[in-house]
Design a protein around this motif. Sequence first.
Motif, short mmCIF file in Angstrom:
data_model
loop_
_atom_site.label_atom_id
_atom_site.label_comp_id
_atom_site.label_asym_id
_atom_site.label_seq_id
_atom_site.Cartn_x
_atom_site.Cartn_y
_atom_site.Cartn_z
N LEU A 198 48.93 19.65 -53.02
CA LEU A 198 48.72 20.66 -51.97
C LEU A 198 47.77 20.10 -50.92
CD1 LEU A 198 49.49 23.67 -51.51
CD2 LEU A 198 47.21 24.23 -52.34
N ASP A 201 49.40 16.80 -49.11
CA ASP A 201 50.70 16.94 -48.49
C ASP A 201 50.79 18.13 -47.55
OD1 ASP A 201 52.73 15.04 -49.09
OD2 ASP A 201 54.08 16.76 -49.31
N ARG A 202 50.00 19.14 -47.80
CA ARG A 202 50.17 20.37 -47.05
C ARG A 202 48.94 20.84 -46.28
NH1 ARG A 202 54.76 19.46 -47.70
NH2 ARG A 202 56.40 20.75 -48.59
N SER A 203 47.74 20.45 -46.73
CA SER A 203 46.57 21.06 -46.13
C SER A 203 46.15 20.32 -44.85
CB SER A 203 45.40 21.08 -47.11
OG SER A 203 44.79 19.81 -47.13
N GLY B 367 44.36 27.08 -43.70
CA GLY B 367 44.02 25.71 -44.10
C GLY B 367 45.22 24.82 -44.38
N LEU B 368 46.43 25.38 -44.29
CA LEU B 368 47.63 24.57 -44.53
C LEU B 368 48.34 24.30 -43.21
CD1 LEU B 368 49.11 26.22 -47.74
CD2 LEU B 368 47.46 24.37 -47.54
N VAL B 369 48.93 23.10 -43.12
CA VAL B 369 49.65 22.74 -41.91
C VAL B 369 50.99 23.47 -41.88
CG1 VAL B 369 50.73 20.85 -40.67
CG2 VAL B 369 48.54 20.49 -41.78
N ARG B 371 54.34 23.28 -41.15
CA ARG B 371 55.27 22.18 -40.84
C ARG B 371 56.37 22.61 -39.89
NH1 ARG B 371 56.58 18.24 -45.71
NH2 ARG B 371 54.50 17.40 -45.94
#
Lengths: 339, 513
Positions: A198, A201-203, B367-369, B371
Amino acid sequence: MAAPVVATGLTLVVGSLLFAALGYDPLATLQAFFIAPLNSLNGLSEWLLKASPLILIACGLAVGFRANVWNIGAEGQLIVGAIAACGVGLFYPNPESPILLPLMVLAGACGGMAWAAIPAFLRARMNTNEILVTLMLTYIATLLLSWLVHGPWRDPAGFNYPQTALLSAAAMFEPFDYAYRLNASVFITVVAVFLMWLFTDRSFLGYKMSVSGAAPLAARYAGFRESSAVWIGLLAGGAAAGVAGMAEVAGPLGQLSPQISPGYGFAAIIVAFIGRLNAFGIVLGGLLMSLLFLGGEAVQMNLGLSAALTRIFQGILLFFLLAADFFIFYRLRRIPEHA
Amino acid sequence: MPPRLELRNITKSYPGIVANDDISMSIMPGEIHAVLGENGAGKSTLMKIIYGAAQADSGEIFCDGKPIAAHTPATSRALGIEMVYQHFALFESVTVVENIALAVSNTFDLDALARQITELSNRYGMPIDPHRRVHDLSVGERQRVEIVRCLLQAPKLLILDEPTSVLTPQAVVKLFDTLRQLASEGCSIVYISHKLDEVQELCDTATVLRNGKVTGTARPKESTSAQLARLMVGAELPEMHVSPSVPSEKPVLEVRGLTAPARDRYGVELKNVSFEVRGGEIVGLAGVSGNGQAELISLLSGERTHPNALTIHIDGKAAAHLNASERRKLGMAFVPEERLGRGAVPPHALWQNAVLTAHRTGLVRNGLVDRKGANSFAAKIIERFKVKANGPQASAQSLSGGNLQKFIVGREIALQPKLFLVAQPTWGVDVGAAAFIRQTLVDLSRSGAAVLVISEELDELFEICDRLLVICQGQVSPPLIRTKTNREEIGLLMTRVDRGNGTNGRGEVAVQD
């Protein structure tokens, strides 16, 4: 994707040649190395038990490695985490308390992070080299542990052995089955793998770290602080190593002794790179590394291979794996002689 | 006499694109031959084929009348074909002579080689100290190293890929003198460029490419820029629309008495720099490179901070102590001159590079991208700015310099800045795209943003700026109104003699070149 297969194939070929040349039956040796250890429930339990700390630590280290923060002192952070957790386990007023184990996990993480905070502070403030500082702090941690178990923390009823008293039952992870050593601490690793995925890859924080690693000038251009990459990178590794140390003490060991880790902190560096700093890859890398540990012990015991020979064989496999990765990105060409 | 180099029906395709389609051309000994074309027209592929770094799918190459079969850069060099790439291939941590020794495989007598380098570089009017380390050299000097490396091989054909895209005007003049001298000695030169004025000044003949095909050949000295541009672009260039500016009451960027030490030994100290940029106007900063532009821009962008917060105000707030991210919160956006590694992360995909500065436009949630959001953000830029790329998943390093520049400019403009800093907006960008970027800057300023353009191309500054500043040896001149000044005045300010140091003569000014 073909690279690990090619590497494994080459290892088998070269390994067979090596074993044959030294007078061992290659097939039997390989079987004893890779298959026999997994043939029993106990073998599987040991496999996961050893893979768990490797994967946990590698996940923490990879967070820093992705940002070019080179923490190679996870071994020391593991030791300090184990010391902190064991300290809580030994000296907490109520040894039967249900919150004791969670407190010890916390203490392990804090211990590892505290040890990693020293190089983080020095790198962020004074631009010291974190490779050297983390490595040297490992020796200090080893000596600290040695002093504690020889001195103040030595078990008075321990026949003068350099070890602490055994932890109470509430201060240990209960095995799934008392016949085997595997315990619930593997779930911590499972959660860590997910968190690592997480994060990287995602934060957004993980994104900033990868920018710092791939292009420091671009990080500065975007206004991402270099010092926060250093802090996060080192603290993640420290926390993971500290919890791994805690899980050793509160799991298979049950007490502190001068040697609490068979080099998990260093092997995890290799695991992180075999896994290409990626959560899923690290799981595979950790399982492989653990199998190499087990298989190495098995052939020494069953076939009488020397320890050096098993280490050479382990080295061959790692060499081919990392070299195969290299050839994914680079290609050898013959250059005509007249240049 | 057979041509030095002759190409017959060269065709080369890559998956999804025909880079070169049935190209034929010939170059005589001593000829300076331009290959003109926009980014992506197939110039670089053609040069790689000539040099042997890529193989044509079909077609023939003749050198001095003899066919060249499948060849490599090594066989090309044996034939006397040398190439200077747009991006230099030098080892930064070692000296000039060591770099050259690596290329000249049979020589390891460094002292003799150093003497040879000094002698040769002086003969061609581009002196270079063989014992300096490459990382200390300016780009102009690095290019000299590359050229000297080629000249040591006594080439019969020299290929230069957009050699002036990194050079100052003075350095370009020197380079052209060198090239003319080489040509007069019989060396053929292939000169790749999209700068029409340079080609007209230097080249005897030009082959124009568009979409991989030869669209015409011309004698540049006898053709007009408009004729050449039409061959390149396939249409008339759009005309610039510069409406009169209506500057805001208060300045958006205010610099007051900014003094800063040089970053390193080869940097330039900024001395008491003061100027302001108002909303609705474009201010240009002219100057020969290496006179403090790099220091000034990094202090303005926040990549470098200043202890005295009051020396820079953005939108009325003291900002000199803030980092780049904090200044962006005040409404600043910035396009740096280095695209790869500074304005964009080379191995990252375009959507990831969109997040680099556009994360504050809602591309990060909890806090998450986000996409999907980043992908569509990047896709919009690609569409609006006509970026040639395989979608948001393409990596930044897979784009040509001009296309990446369009992407970065597009990303920064999409942030709707109040203050827009841009350094060398059209370096290495083809004419069509350059005109588009300039028009975008004008439109941005007319919609109320303050724009500061740092450029070495005076033509560009005169085309779009309302006011001009000149930087020289770390000092910035008082502002000049574009319509009331001229090139001569700017040129004098650019090469002003600093009496304080007691130096004199024009040569002292271009410190790094």
